[in-house]
Design a protein around this motif. Sequence first.
Motif, PDB file in Angstrom:
ATOM      1  N   GLY B 149      99.039  66.682  15.399  1.00  0.00           N
ATOM      2  CA  GLY B 149      98.094  67.541  14.689  1.00  0.00           C
ATOM      3  C   GLY B 149      98.743  68.436  13.658  1.00  0.00           C
ATOM      4  N   ILE B 150      99.914  68.034  13.189  1.00  0.00           N
ATOM      5  CA  ILE B 150     100.577  68.828  12.158  1.00  0.00           C
ATOM      6  C   ILE B 150     100.205  68.279  10.783  1.00  0.00           C
ATOM      7  CG2 ILE B 150     102.799  69.542  11.211  1.00  0.00           C
ATOM      8  CD1 ILE B 150     103.990  69.096  14.000  1.00  0.00           C
ATOM      9  N   PRO B 151      99.499  69.060   9.994  1.00  0.00           N
ATOM     10  CA  PRO B 151      99.175  68.575   8.652  1.00  0.00           C
ATOM     11  C   PRO B 151     100.427  68.562   7.775  1.00  0.00           C
ATOM     12  CG  PRO B 151      98.442  70.839   8.913  1.00  0.00           C
ATOM     13  CD  PRO B 151      98.982  70.410  10.248  1.00  0.00           C
ATOM     14  N   TYR B 152     100.585  67.507   6.987  1.00  0.00           N
ATOM     15  CA  TYR B 152     101.754  67.444   6.120  1.00  0.00           C
ATOM     16  C   TYR B 152     101.381  67.184   4.683  1.00  0.00           C
ATOM     17  CZ  TYR B 152     100.961  62.721   7.891  1.00  0.00           C
ATOM     18  OH  TYR B 152     100.365  61.564   8.300  1.00  0.00           O
ATOM     19  N   VAL B 153     102.107  67.837   3.819  1.00  0.00           N
ATOM     20  CA  VAL B 153     101.916  67.663   2.383  1.00  0.00           C
ATOM     21  C   VAL B 153     103.146  66.958   1.835  1.00  0.00           C
ATOM     22  CG1 VAL B 153     101.822  68.877   0.177  1.00  0.00           C
ATOM     23  CG2 VAL B 153     100.388  69.642   2.067  1.00  0.00           C
ATOM     24  N   LEU B 154     102.889  65.887   1.087  1.00  0.00           N
ATOM     25  CA  LEU B 154     103.994  65.152   0.463  1.00  0.00           C
ATOM     26  C   LEU B 154     104.242  65.703  -0.927  1.00  0.00           C
ATOM     27  CD1 LEU B 154     103.618  63.264   2.765  1.00  0.00           C
ATOM     28  CD2 LEU B 154     103.197  61.389   1.178  1.00  0.00           C
ATOM     29  N   PHE B 155     105.483  65.726  -1.344  1.00  0.00           N
ATOM     30  CA  PHE B 155     105.703  66.008  -2.744  1.00  0.00           C
ATOM     31  C   PHE B 155     106.874  65.189  -3.273  1.00  0.00           C
ATOM     32  CE2 PHE B 155     109.434  68.829  -3.324  1.00  0.00           C
ATOM     33  CZ  PHE B 155     109.748  69.084  -2.001  1.00  0.00           C
ATOM     34  N   ASN B 156     106.928  65.113  -4.580  1.00  0.00           N
ATOM     35  CA  ASN B 156     107.980  64.395  -5.297  1.00  0.00           C
ATOM     36  C   ASN B 156     107.839  62.877  -5.244  1.00  0.00           C
ATOM     37  OD1 ASN B 156     110.671  64.723  -6.757  1.00  0.00           O
ATOM     38  ND2 ASN B 156     111.099  63.191  -5.185  1.00  0.00           N
TER      39      ASN B 156
END
Lengths: 354, 354
Positions: B149-156
Motif C-alpha cells: 500500500g505504498i504509493p510510488y511516484v516514478l521520475f526520470n
Amino acid sequence: MKKKIVRIKDIAERAQTSKGTVDRVLHNRGRVADDVRERILAIIKELNYEPNLIAQSLKSQRAFNLAALIPDPNLDSYWEAPHNGLEKAEKELRQYGVRITKFIFNSHSDTSFIAKAKEVGREHPDGLLIAPIFYKEALPFFKEWAEMGIPYVLFNTQIEHVNPLCYIGQDSYRSGSLAAKILRFGLHSPGTVLVAHVNEDISNSAHLITKEEGFRDFFKSEQLEDTFKVISNEINFPDEEGPDKQLDELRKQYPDLSAIYVTNSKAFEVAAYLEKNALKDIKLIGYDLIGRNQQYLNKGIIDFLINQNPLGQGYWGIHQLANHLIFKKEIPAIKFLPLDIITKENLDYYLDPQ
Amino acid sequence: MKKKIVRIKDIAERAQTSKGTVDRVLHNRGRVADDVRERILAIIKELNYEPNLIAQSLKSQRAFNLAALIPDPNLDSYWEAPHNGLEKAEKELRQYGVRITKFIFNSHSDTSFIAKAKEVGREHPDGLLIAPIFYKEALPFFKEWAEMGIPYVLFNTQIEHVNPLCYIGQDSYRSGSLAAKILRFGLHSPGTVLVAHVNEDISNSAHLITKEEGFRDFFKSEQLEDTFKVISNEINFPDEEGPDKQLDELRKQYPDLSAIYVTNSKAFEVAAYLEKNALKDIKLIGYDLIGRNQQYLNKGIIDFLINQNPLGQGYWGIHQLANHLIFKKEIPAIKFLPLDIITKENLDYYLDPQ
DNA sequence: TTTAAAAAAGTGTTCGAGCACGCATTAAAA
DNA sequence: TTTTAATGCGTGCTCGAACACTTTTTTAAA
C-alpha cells in the motif's frame, strides 16, 4: 535525528518566562525588560525557531486586498495570460485571506490608464501589481503610492528608479541576444536581418529598444557585422491593412532580407505577410504564445517564439506581494523569468503550466 | 460581493445538528442517520464548502515519512539536481509534517539498487519517489510496494504498466523530435546526422530508444530523409579514454557528418572530441545542465542543451506525493515537464529556478 | 511610607478542523 | 423485564500563534 519543531511555548519555558513575553519580543511590541529580551533572542537563535506559518495564518485571518492594474485582455489577447496567472495565485492564496481587485484599462488609451490608476489610490489596497505600459503617465502615481505606503510590484515592463518592491519579467537585453543567437544558428549565407517593432509606440516602450540592443550586440560580439547587416524599423499600420506596404518597401531596399525579429507579440502580422507572399526562406522569430502566433508556429512560418511567460508574470507578481505582506519574506528586487524558447514541438508544455 | 468562508459550524447550524455530525459525514466515519446525512450533504453542496486546509493541517500534525530511492550524485553529477529539488520540496512541506529519507544507490550497480530497494520496504514509508533506472531489477519491487500500500511516484525514467501514482519527467519522443527540429534549423546542406547513445546500457534504457524514434520521425514527417541521413550508434568507452576511437571511425565512414544528437547528459564527451579536433562545423545538441556541459555550451561547442529539469522532477515528485497523501488531490498519471531549450544566452535562468 | 503610574510579565480566548469521549436512544440478546 | 450492545449525536479539548486583558513588579511622585 528527528528535528523537533520549536514552539513559542518551548522558548518561553527555556527562558523561564511566558509565551506572552516571547510573543512581544518576536513582534517588537516592546514592554519587555532588556535582559529578558536578550535572553529570549538568544534562545530563539539557538533553537532556530521558525514560526509555524500554518498556525499563524489560521489565527490572523487578516484580509489582504490586492489590486491589479492591467490592460484589458479583450483588446489585446496577450493580456489574457496574466489574468489567468492572477486568478491562479488568488485561488492558492485565498486561504491566507488574499483578495484581488482588478483595475482594467485600455492598453491604447493613456487616459483610461490614468483614470484607473486614480481609482487604485482611492481603494487603498494592501499591495498592487501593475503593468506600467504607460511610462510617463505612471511615474507620478508611483510617488503617490509610495507615500500611501502601498507596495507595488511591476511586471512586463521594467522601469528604473521607481523603487518597486520587485520587478517581474524578462531581461529584455538577454532576450534580444537570445533571439539573435537562434536566428544566427539558422542563417547560412550573408544577408540582412530586420528588427521589427510592430504597432507599438517606441518612445514609450524602453524595453523594445533594450531588446534591439541585445540583438545587435550579439552580432557585434560574435564579429558577424560583416556577414549580416542588422536593420531596424517601426512598422505601424491600421488593423485592417497589415504590414504589406512597409515590408514590400523594405524587401525592395534589402533584397537579401533573410530573417526578421519581431520585438513584441505581433509576429503573426509578419507571418501572414510571409505566407501570402510564399517567402519560405525568411526566418521569423517573435514573442508570446497568443493564438495567432501559435497557428503560424505550427505551420512552420514562425520558426521560434520566445515565451515571456505572461501567466507566470501575473502569478509570481501576486505571490511576491503575498511573500512580502503575509510571509514577511525578503523579496529580490528583480525576478527574471526564464527565456523559454518555443517551437511547434514543445509548445504544449508551455500552454497550461502546472 | 465578498464570499464568506463556510465552516463546519455553519453547515451544522443550517442543518440543525452539531459539528461532530457534520464531521462524521465529511469523513465517512458512519454513525449518522441517513436522512441527516442527506441533509448535510445537500447543504455542503449548496454552500460549496471547502475545508480550510490551514486549520486542517494545524490540527492533524501527522508525520508523513517519504522515501526517495535515487542514484548517488557523487558518481554522476546529473543526480545532484533531483536531490536539491527534493530538499526544496521538503523545506516547503515540513510544515505539513513531511520528512524525506533518502535511499541512495550506485547508478552503475544493480545489486546496490536492489539492496536499497529492499531497505525501503523495511522502512514502510508513507510514500516513495523513485528513479527506476534499472528496469528489470525494479519490476518485482513495484509489486511488493503495491501490496504494502505504498504509493510510488516514478521520475526520470518512464516505465509502463507498473501502476505508479504518477510519472514525472519528459516526453522522450517529443524530446527527440525537438532535438531534430533544432538541429535541422541549423543544417544547411545535405549530410549525415548521428544519434549517439553515450556510455549507457541501451537494453535497460527504453527512453533513449524513444528519443531516437522521435528524432528519426521528425526527419521522416518533414520529408527530409533524402537530404539527411540519420544514423545511430552506441558509443561506449572507459572513463579514461574518451570517445575518440569510435568517433574517428564514424567520421571516416560518414565524411559528411554534420550534426550529433547525444541522447543523455554526456554531450560533453563528444564536445571534448570536437574541440580537440577543431570540428567547428559539426552541430551538437545534448541534455542537461551539468557543469561540464555548461562549459562547452558557453564555448559554443555545444549549440543547444535540452533541459530535463531534474531539479523540478525531484521537486514535483515530492509534491505529487504530498498532494495525494496530505491534500487528497487527484493526481494526473503523467506529469510531463517542459522541454526547455537552453543556450549560452538563457542558461542562467534555468540554473537555480525560483 | 504610601500611592499612583508605568513597565513588565502572565493568562486565557480565539481561529477551523479533527477526533476522543460520553450521553441518549433504540434494538437485540439474555 | 433486565442487561448489553449498537447506533446516533453532541461536547469539549487540541494544534501554535496572536492579541486582548489581567496581574504582578518596579519606579517615581507625593
